[in-house]
Scaffold this active site. Structure first.
Site, short mmCIF file in Angstrom:
data_model
loop_
_atom_site.label_atom_id
_atom_site.label_comp_id
_atom_site.label_asym_id
_atom_site.label_seq_id
_atom_site.Cartn_x
_atom_site.Cartn_y
_atom_site.Cartn_z
N ASN A 171 18.79 70.99 -69.53
CA ASN A 171 17.45 70.50 -69.83
C ASN A 171 17.15 69.33 -68.91
O ASN A 171 17.53 68.19 -69.16
CB ASN A 171 17.35 70.06 -71.29
CG ASN A 171 17.46 71.25 -72.22
OD1 ASN A 171 16.50 72.00 -72.39
ND2 ASN A 171 18.64 71.45 -72.78
N GLU A 172 16.47 69.66 -67.82
CA GLU A 172 16.22 68.66 -66.78
C GLU A 172 15.04 67.76 -67.18
O GLU A 172 14.31 68.08 -68.13
CB GLU A 172 15.91 69.38 -65.46
CG GLU A 172 17.05 70.23 -64.92
CD GLU A 172 18.21 69.39 -64.36
OE1 GLU A 172 18.31 68.19 -64.64
OE2 GLU A 172 19.03 69.98 -63.62
#
Ligand code: F6R
Length: 641
Positions: A171-172
């Protein structure tokens, strides 16, 4: 709130109360090994507790370097203590997309290599996102992955690492708090960090499938691991910053049962560790006072000797003033301590009073070992000091710990084989050329090719050490076995590695040892080489000659010691800076576009010069003399550890 390093059972996260600075429950361990053992023990307790109740234990698992020791310990518990995984169901966080299962870079491969192949988990209980699902089918597939987690009863425990972007899973930055399992585009920094494992950025996949933030936060219990200095900055942002999609790990501040398990280095930028005087009353030891005054001088942008009582009061250091006579006294003491770290005589100055010098005057001619993890760290990190030691008459030995063979590009090996073949064609070099020609992406080098690559690095090292004036007989190549896998992933350190280290130390009986004191990634080569040295010193410390042996640690190419930590600073003149540059140039295969460049695109000699200049400037701005450049060292006392 606890301020000390813990190596004891940690308190439940539920009892944690956020403070002005810290918003996530965290515990700090002396090192990653101790932290990993604690986490493995929590996981095994949970598995057993569930098994006793005849229940399934649903684990969310991570890959990467952070959880490796946890998995090793779980495997050990399975083998030696009968821990069974029959009731365990696992869901992995993520997988590159596209990615074949059989690819050694796949998370599928990783999980089997580190855990699943060694325990009694049922294969139908293992879930890892499928990196070969087509992009069209991915959305449906991800929904199904979520459904399977629900069907298993939800995650009892989620293990996490953290990326330098603040990602959890993949989850950037920008990820929504409500996100579920999905396809995601990887951040540039994440791809850079993975580049060395993939032998170059261009080979790193651009996408991945990852569990979402919502998926992770639904877990009953979350433990996030972070080791090494590389993680210090993102850990501070995550624990002390506001919740923000820019640092997705901050979403964990909203989860009531999360613990961050850190080693000292990853925790080193937390306010209570880095600048404890801002958080609470401190016990003002000499070292803490020194650190605080250097910090104050940098914050105020004033030389140490110009700091006033008001400066101390303004910056939360009034209690220091009340325990001392005046700021003037503290300033003088700090200045003198800094001054005494500077020496142009790293091997000690003969016939001089050495009371306030970093090194002993006697013996005037010392036997010195410079340990270098790769064949070039010696000149990159301490070329100036190396040069001085030789010119001041010491018996300097350079000991290269690893062969460094995997950092030589194929085209360099081809060039060397072609030169050799053009003199006199041989079967050996033809074979090298053929093997390299036939190599496809992801293939390991054969032993023969690795041997040639290692020889190239040896020849470069000998050229550099000759230039600095030491005889070839004082250059040693250990080729430590832990490194010789032909790939980025190394073997664990074994007795054999330590035995090789012991032999060379016993042979030379040094008065001084220099070594790379890198505290970054615990699985990185520098850190493993340091551990090998520590283990060796520990086993040799009862030998009589070791009483006279002092160990000095330099930092690798990426970091420098903080100014307050430095115990020996060796200045360089402009001419010495140029000699150091030339010595680095002999390592031609490591010049531009090297295989393990990382994010910093400067060549090694530029990095080294910038860093040495910066160190000198830091001394200058504290009010000390102005030099062109400086190399810095910290002493390691192996009797006290
Ligand atoms: C791995 C994962 C990532 C890593 C993170 C840290 O499954 O989801 O979030 O945990 O990139 O990686 P390491 O541990 O290699 O520093």
């Amino acid at each position: 709130m606890k301020t000390d390093i813990q190596s004891i059972q940690y308190e439940p996260a539920g009892q944690f109360e956020a403070t002005r600075y810290e918003k996530v429950h965290n515990v700090i361990f002396q090192d990653s090994k101790q932290g990993s053992l604690q986490v493995a023990s929590e996981i095994s307790n949970l598995i057993r507790e569930k098994a006793n109740k005849d229940q399934k234990c649903v684990l969310g698992l991570a890959t990467g370097s952070s959880p490796i020791r946890v998995y090793e310990e779980l495997v050990r518990m399975h083998r030696e203590e009968g821990l069974s995984f029959k009731n365990v169901v696992t869901f992995n966080l993520d997988e590159y997309h596209p990615m074949e299962r059989s690819n050694i870079q796949s998370y599928h491969y990783f999980m089997h290599q580190h855990l699943f192949d060694h325990i009694d988990i049922a294969s139908e209980n293992i879930h890892i996102p499928d990196g070969m699902i087509s992009f069209q089918e991915a959305q449906e597939y991800c929904k199904e992955y979520e459904r399977k987690i629900e069907e298993a009863g939800g995650l009892d425990f989620q293990l996490l690492g953290i990326g330098r972007t603040g990602h959890i899973g993949f989850n950037e930055p920008g990820s929504h708090y409500n996100s579920a399992t999905r396809d995601i585009t990887l951040d540039y920094v994440t791809r850079i960090d993975a580049a060395s494992s993939f032998k170059g950025l261009e080979n790193v996949p651009r996408k991945a499938i990852t569990m979402g933030i919502r998926t992770i936060k639904k877990a009953n219990r979350i433990v996030l691991l972070a080791w090494g200095q590389n993680k210090a900055s993102v850990i501070r942002k995550t624990i002390e910053g506001d919740v923000s999609s820019e640092v997705p790990a901050t979403y964990l501040q909203e989860h009531a049962n999360t613990t961050f398990v850190l080693d000292k280095e990853a925790a080193s930028q937390l306010t209570r560790i880095d600048t404890p005087w801002l958080v609470q009353n401190c016990e003002w030891t000499r070292d803490l006072t020194h650190k605080a005054v250097v910090w104050l001088s940098q914050k105020k942008d004033k030389p140490v000797l110009q700091l006033t009582d008001k400066d101390y009061n303004d910056m939360g250091m009034s209690d220091l003033l009340s325990s001392e006579q005046s700021s003037y006294e503290i300033n003088i003491r700090t200045f003198n301590r800094l001054q005494h770290t500077i020496t142009g005589w790293p091997g000690g100055k003969p016939n001089a009073d050495d009371t306030n010098r970093p090194e002993r005057a006697e013996p005037a001619r010392k036997r010195v070992i410079i340990f270098s993890p790769h064949p070039d760290d010696d000149v990159i990190s301490m070329g100036g000091t190396f040069d001085r030691l030789v010119s001041q008459g010491h018996e300097v030995h350079v000991v290269y710990q690893t062969s460094g063979n995997i950092a030589v590009a194929d085209h360099e090996a081809v060039k060397a084989a072609e030169v050799a073949n053009s003199m006199e064609p041989t079967g050996t070099f033809n074979q090298v050329l053929e093997e390299i020609r036939e190599k496809t992406e992801g293939d390991f080098d054969s032993k023969l090719v690795r041997r040639l690559k290692g020889k190239i690095r040896r020849a470069e090292s000998i050229a550099a050490t000759r230039y600095l004036g030491i005889p070839d007989g004082q250059v040693h190549f250990l080729d430590l076995p832990f490194y010789e896998t032909g790939t980025i992933k190394k073997k664990p350190l074994e007795k054999e590695d330590i035995a090789i280290m012991n032999t060379i130390i016993e042979e030379i009986k040094p008065h001084q040892i220099y070594a790379a004191g890198d505290l970054a990634d615990p699985h990185g080569t520098h850190r493993v080489c340091l551990e090998a040295l520590f283990a060796s010193l520990d086993s040799l410390k009862s030998s009589p000659y070791m009483k006279d042996c002092w160990v000095w640690l330099y930092r690798g190419a990426w970091h420098e010691w903080d100014t307050h930590e430095i115990e020996m600073a060796v200045p360089m003149s402009p001419a010495q800076v140029l000699r150091k540059r030339k010595a680095i140039f002999f390592h031609q295969t490591q010049k531009d576009g090297v295989m393990f460049q990382g994010e910093d695109l400067r060549e090694f000699w530029v990095r080294a010069e910038d860093r040495n200049k910066e160190t000198a400037q830091r001394y200058q701005s504290l009010g000390l003399a102005s030099y062109a450049a400086m190399e810095a060292f910290v002493r390691y006392d192996f009797f006290t550890g």
